[in-house]
Design a protein around this motif. Structure first.
Motif, PDB file in Angstrom:
ATOM      1  N   GLY A 279       0.778  -1.225   0.000  1.00  0.00           N
ATOM      2  CA  GLY A 279       0.000   0.000   0.000  1.00  0.00           C
ATOM      3  C   GLY A 279       0.809   1.275   0.000  1.00  0.00           C
ATOM      4  O   GLY A 279       0.239   2.367   0.109  1.00  0.00           O
ATOM      5  N   PHE A 280       2.134   1.180  -0.137  1.00  0.00           N
ATOM      6  CA  PHE A 280       2.990   2.360  -0.091  1.00  0.00           C
ATOM      7  C   PHE A 280       3.859   2.413  -1.335  1.00  0.00           C
ATOM      8  O   PHE A 280       4.501   1.427  -1.691  1.00  0.00           O
ATOM      9  N   GLY A 281       3.863   3.571  -2.014  1.00  0.00           N
ATOM     10  CA  GLY A 281       4.652   3.712  -3.234  1.00  0.00           C
ATOM     11  C   GLY A 281       5.442   5.001  -3.255  1.00  0.00           C
ATOM     12  O   GLY A 281       5.079   5.988  -2.610  1.00  0.00           O
ATOM     13  N   ILE A 282       6.556   4.989  -4.000  1.00  0.00           N
ATOM     14  CA  ILE A 282       7.406   6.168  -4.146  1.00  0.00           C
ATOM     15  C   ILE A 282       7.759   6.360  -5.610  1.00  0.00           C
ATOM     16  O   ILE A 282       7.923   5.397  -6.359  1.00  0.00           O
ATOM     17  N   VAL A 283       7.875   7.632  -6.012  1.00  0.00           N
ATOM     18  CA  VAL A 283       8.113   7.969  -7.418  1.00  0.00           C
ATOM     19  C   VAL A 283       9.063   9.155  -7.500  1.00  0.00           C
ATOM     20  O   VAL A 283       8.915  10.141  -6.767  1.00  0.00           O
ATOM     21  N   THR A 284      10.032   9.058  -8.405  1.00  0.00           N
ATOM     22  CA  THR A 284      10.874  10.198  -8.757  1.00  0.00           C
ATOM     23  C   THR A 284      10.486  10.677 -10.153  1.00  0.00           C
ATOM     24  O   THR A 284      10.712   9.966 -11.138  1.00  0.00           O
ATOM     25  N   PRO A 285       9.865  11.848 -10.271  1.00  0.00           N
ATOM     26  CA  PRO A 285       9.531  12.366 -11.605  1.00  0.00           C
ATOM     27  C   PRO A 285      10.792  12.782 -12.360  1.00  0.00           C
ATOM     28  O   PRO A 285      11.830  13.096 -11.762  1.00  0.00           O
ATOM     29  N   ARG A 286      10.706  12.778 -13.660  1.00  0.00           N
ATOM     30  CA  ARG A 286      11.804  13.326 -14.454  1.00  0.00           C
ATOM     31  C   ARG A 286      11.875  14.835 -14.215  1.00  0.00           C
ATOM     32  O   ARG A 286      10.895  15.456 -13.779  1.00  0.00           O
ATOM     33  N   PRO A 287      13.044  15.444 -14.448  1.00  0.00           N
ATOM     34  CA  PRO A 287      13.201  16.878 -14.172  1.00  0.00           C
ATOM     35  C   PRO A 287      12.103  17.725 -14.817  1.00  0.00           C
ATOM     36  O   PRO A 287      11.777  17.570 -16.001  1.00  0.00           O
ATOM     37  N   PRO A 325      10.463  12.679  -4.397  1.00  0.00           N
ATOM     38  CA  PRO A 325       9.515  13.799  -4.259  1.00  0.00           C
ATOM     39  C   PRO A 325       8.045  13.415  -4.168  1.00  0.00           C
ATOM     40  O   PRO A 325       7.235  14.205  -3.674  1.00  0.00           O
ATOM     41  N   ILE A 326       7.665  12.229  -4.656  1.00  0.00           N
ATOM     42  CA  ILE A 326       6.257  11.848  -4.674  1.00  0.00           C
ATOM     43  C   ILE A 326       6.063  10.568  -3.871  1.00  0.00           C
ATOM     44  O   ILE A 326       6.762   9.570  -4.075  1.00  0.00           O
ATOM     45  N   LEU A 327       5.094  10.605  -2.948  1.00  0.00           N
ATOM     46  CA  LEU A 327       4.734   9.431  -2.154  1.00  0.00           C
ATOM     47  C   LEU A 327       3.260   9.117  -2.373  1.00  0.00           C
ATOM     48  O   LEU A 327       2.435  10.029  -2.513  1.00  0.00           O
ATOM     49  N   ILE A 328       2.951   7.837  -2.393  1.00  0.00           N
ATOM     50  CA  ILE A 328       1.580   7.382  -2.607  1.00  0.00           C
ATOM     51  C   ILE A 328       1.192   6.434  -1.489  1.00  0.00           C
ATOM     52  O   ILE A 328       1.955   5.523  -1.143  1.00  0.00           O
ATOM     53  N   ILE A 329       0.028   6.661  -0.923  1.00  0.00           N
ATOM     54  CA  ILE A 329      -0.520   5.748   0.073  1.00  0.00           C
ATOM     55  C   ILE A 329      -1.887   5.296  -0.407  1.00  0.00           C
ATOM     56  O   ILE A 329      -2.801   6.113  -0.600  1.00  0.00           O
ATOM     57  N   ALA A 330      -2.015   4.001  -0.639  1.00  0.00           N
ATOM     58  CA  ALA A 330      -3.284   3.456  -1.123  1.00  0.00           C
ATOM     59  C   ALA A 330      -4.309   3.435   0.001  1.00  0.00           C
ATOM     60  O   ALA A 330      -3.962   3.374   1.190  1.00  0.00           O
ATOM     61  N   TYR A 343       0.904  -8.330  -8.003  1.00  0.00           N
ATOM     62  CA  TYR A 343       0.923  -8.595  -6.570  1.00  0.00           C
ATOM     63  C   TYR A 343      -0.197  -9.562  -6.226  1.00  0.00           C
ATOM     64  O   TYR A 343      -1.368  -9.289  -6.486  1.00  0.00           O
ATOM     65  N   VAL A 344       0.153 -10.711  -5.641  1.00  0.00           N
ATOM     66  CA  VAL A 344      -0.825 -11.783  -5.456  1.00  0.00           C
ATOM     67  C   VAL A 344      -1.228 -11.975  -3.999  1.00  0.00           C
ATOM     68  O   VAL A 344      -1.993 -12.882  -3.685  1.00  0.00           O
ATOM     69  N   ASN A 345      -0.722 -11.157  -3.095  1.00  0.00           N
ATOM     70  CA  ASN A 345      -1.011 -11.351  -1.675  1.00  0.00           C
ATOM     71  C   ASN A 345      -2.491 -11.257  -1.376  1.00  0.00           C
ATOM     72  O   ASN A 345      -3.207 -10.413  -1.917  1.00  0.00           O
ATOM     73  N   LYS A 346      -2.942 -12.098  -0.447  1.00  0.00           N
ATOM     74  CA  LYS A 346      -4.326 -12.043   0.031  1.00  0.00           C
ATOM     75  C   LYS A 346      -4.479 -11.010   1.156  1.00  0.00           C
ATOM     76  O   LYS A 346      -5.579 -10.516   1.404  1.00  0.00           O
ATOM     77  N   GLY A 347      -3.371 -10.716   1.839  1.00  0.00           N
ATOM     78  CA  GLY A 347      -3.365  -9.707   2.887  1.00  0.00           C
ATOM     79  C   GLY A 347      -2.138  -8.840   2.756  1.00  0.00           C
ATOM     80  O   GLY A 347      -1.136  -9.248   2.167  1.00  0.00           O
ATOM     81  N   ASP A 348      -2.191  -7.615   3.297  1.00  0.00           N
ATOM     82  CA  ASP A 348      -1.038  -6.737   3.157  1.00  0.00           C
ATOM     83  C   ASP A 348      -1.064  -5.623   4.196  1.00  0.00           C
ATOM     84  O   ASP A 348      -2.019  -5.458   4.957  1.00  0.00           O
ATOM     85  N   HIS A 349       0.034  -4.853   4.198  1.00  0.00           N
ATOM     86  CA  HIS A 349       0.210  -3.707   5.082  1.00  0.00           C
ATOM     87  C   HIS A 349       0.876  -2.606   4.266  1.00  0.00           C
ATOM     88  O   HIS A 349       0.851  -2.634   3.045  1.00  0.00           O
ATOM     89  N   GLY A 350       1.439  -1.609   4.930  1.00  0.00           N
ATOM     90  CA  GLY A 350       1.979  -0.459   4.205  1.00  0.00           C
ATOM     91  C   GLY A 350       0.988   0.684   4.104  1.00  0.00           C
ATOM     92  O   GLY A 350       1.289   1.719   3.511  1.00  0.00           O
ATOM     93  N   PHE A 351      -0.177   0.515   4.693  1.00  0.00           N
ATOM     94  CA  PHE A 351      -1.229   1.527   4.621  1.00  0.00           C
ATOM     95  C   PHE A 351      -1.071   2.539   5.761  1.00  0.00           C
ATOM     96  O   PHE A 351      -0.168   2.446   6.588  1.00  0.00           O
ATOM     97  N   HIS A 352      -1.942   3.507   5.797  1.00  0.00           N
ATOM     98  CA  HIS A 352      -1.884   4.590   6.779  1.00  0.00           C
ATOM     99  C   HIS A 352      -1.881   4.016   8.191  1.00  0.00           C
ATOM    100  O   HIS A 352      -2.702   3.150   8.528  1.00  0.00           O
TER     101      HIS A 352
END
Length: 427
Positions: A279-287, A325-330, A343-352
């Protein structure tokens, strides 16, 4: 008394309080156990006589809140440093470099000191520097060097190692008890990979998860027996906790899963991303493309996108140089998928960490703890000053405070308590 003389006396008193008490007398020994992914309510739908007994014989918190990145390595390191993730620098399970596109998976990253050694000293090293002997049994961070210093003894879990072997669980306890009783270790951290694995593989509501909780309960019973067998009942404190909770992953056909390429041209607009990781993602945009990436992701459903410099202060992440610079929380239960559903998990974490499904457990017992004491919920950063108090070591700078947990303890040295609170208030 003249003001100048008073200040000198006060300074001298603080210097006395700052001395590590472990040198003045022998502290009780301390075992910190983490059961990865043990959600706060997992023992409420299972018969757990040994965990129930712990509530009567020691301390139970209603639940604890992990730091904002509800992942294994970041959360575990907060527990043994008392620092928010932006301060200790372990911002993901994976070791990564946004410039070189390096990505090292979790188990291999456990051995990479450059990922862990960012200036925040963990409790093992702090205790060793004050004359105590420490060990890490599979605990995240235990295998790293910190400013050239290694934990006195560290065992590392290898890739593919089975997490659910009950016989091995008991053998590990026997090993740790021997470390305490025969080799005079003062602090041992012991890690178990369940119920995290079964939560991922089967989901938190699956009968197999309940079986693992019963196995954990039997292991707690075996631990109590082993403590008595080794003559440690009156000299060993035990703290049992975890790193995060677990939630059921929402899957098709019930819901539309998040596929970010439907909203964002990843190849054209980004230079680095970790987006297929719960549930947690990070992104670096191009300049020059940060706003474009932010706007595009803002149109995606079932997530919240943040610019790092606009993160809520309560996240305690914005100061990190490692996060892009960019963070994503599902939203709770929605996994992030970059280009395809992989992603095949039946359960997960990484959320708020405000979600109840991300909350986790806290139990403690031993000679320094009160009996039948129920604590209100608290943040996991407050565990560290409690551990320092139990070991009677002077803590490193930290974000927690002993004031949150000291009521769990029998009355002790108030001078140390006051000093610990003062130190944490300077952070």
């Amino acid at each position: 008394m003249r003001p100048g003389v008073f200040l000198c006396v006060l300074a001298a008193a603080l210097c006395v309080a700052a001395k590590p008490l472990s040198k003045a007398k022998n502290p009780n020994r301390l075992l910190l156990i983490s059961f990865d992914g043990f959600r706060w309510d997992y023992d409420q739908d299972v018969h757990t006589p040994n965990l129930d007994r712990l509530s009567r014989d020691g301390v139970k918190a209603k639940y604890i809140t992990p730091p904002m990145i509800t992942m294994t390595s970041p959360s575990h390191f907060t527990t043994v440093t008392g620092r928010w993730i932006e301060d200790h620098g372990v911002v993901h399970n994976m070791m990564f470099n946004t410039t070189t596109n390096l990505k090292i998976p979790h188990k291999r990253a456990l051995k990479k000191s450059e990922w862990w050694d960012n200036g925040a000293l963990p409790l093992w090293i702090t205790a060793q520097n004050q004359g105590l002997k420490t060990a890490s049994f599979f605990y995240p961070g235990g295998a790293a060097n910190y400013s050239g210093q290694a934990v006195n003894r560290a065992l590392v879990e290898q890739q593919g190692h089975p997490d659910d072997n009950e016989t091995e669980w008991r053998q590990n306890i026997d090993t740790v008890m021997n470390w305490f009783s025969q080799e005079e270790f003062h602090l041992v951290t012991l890690y178990y990979g369940e119920p995290d694995k079964v939560g991922h593989d089967k989901g938190p509501d699956h009968p197999k998860r309940k079986e693992i909780i019963q196995q954990i309960d039997r292991t707690i019973g075996y631990l109590r027996e082993a403590i008595a067998r080794h003559g440690l009942t009156d000299s060993l404190n035990v703290v049992i906790t975890s790193d995060h909770g677990m939630t059921t992953v929402k899957k098709r056909p019930q819901v539309d899963e998040i596929i970010l390429r439907n909203y964002l041209n990843l190849l054209k607009l980004t230079s680095f991303e970790i987006l297929d990781y719960g549930g947690f993602g990070i992104v670096t945009p191009r300049p020059g493309r940060e706003q474009e990436v932010f706007d595009a992701l803002s149109n995606a459903p079932n997530l919240t996108v943040y610019k790092k410099d606009e993160l809520p202060e309560s996240f305690h992440l914005a100061k990190s140089d490692r996060l892009p610079p960019i963070l994503i929380i599902a939203d709770l239960g929605f996994n992030l998928n970059s280009r395809f559903i992989v992603y095949v998990n039946k359960g997960d974490h990484g959320f708020h960490n405000g979600e109840m499904d991300m909350k986790t457990i806290f139990r403690a017992f031993g000679p320094d703890f009160k009996r039948n004491y129920l604590s209100e919920p608290f943040d996991s950063i407050h565990i560290y000053p409690l551990l320092c108090k139990l070991l009677q070591v002077e803590p490193e700078p930290h974000n927690g405070t002993l004031a949150v947990t000291e009521a769990m303890l029998h009355s002790g040295n108030t001078t140390y308590q006051t000093y610990s609170i003062m130190l944490s208030d300077t952070i």
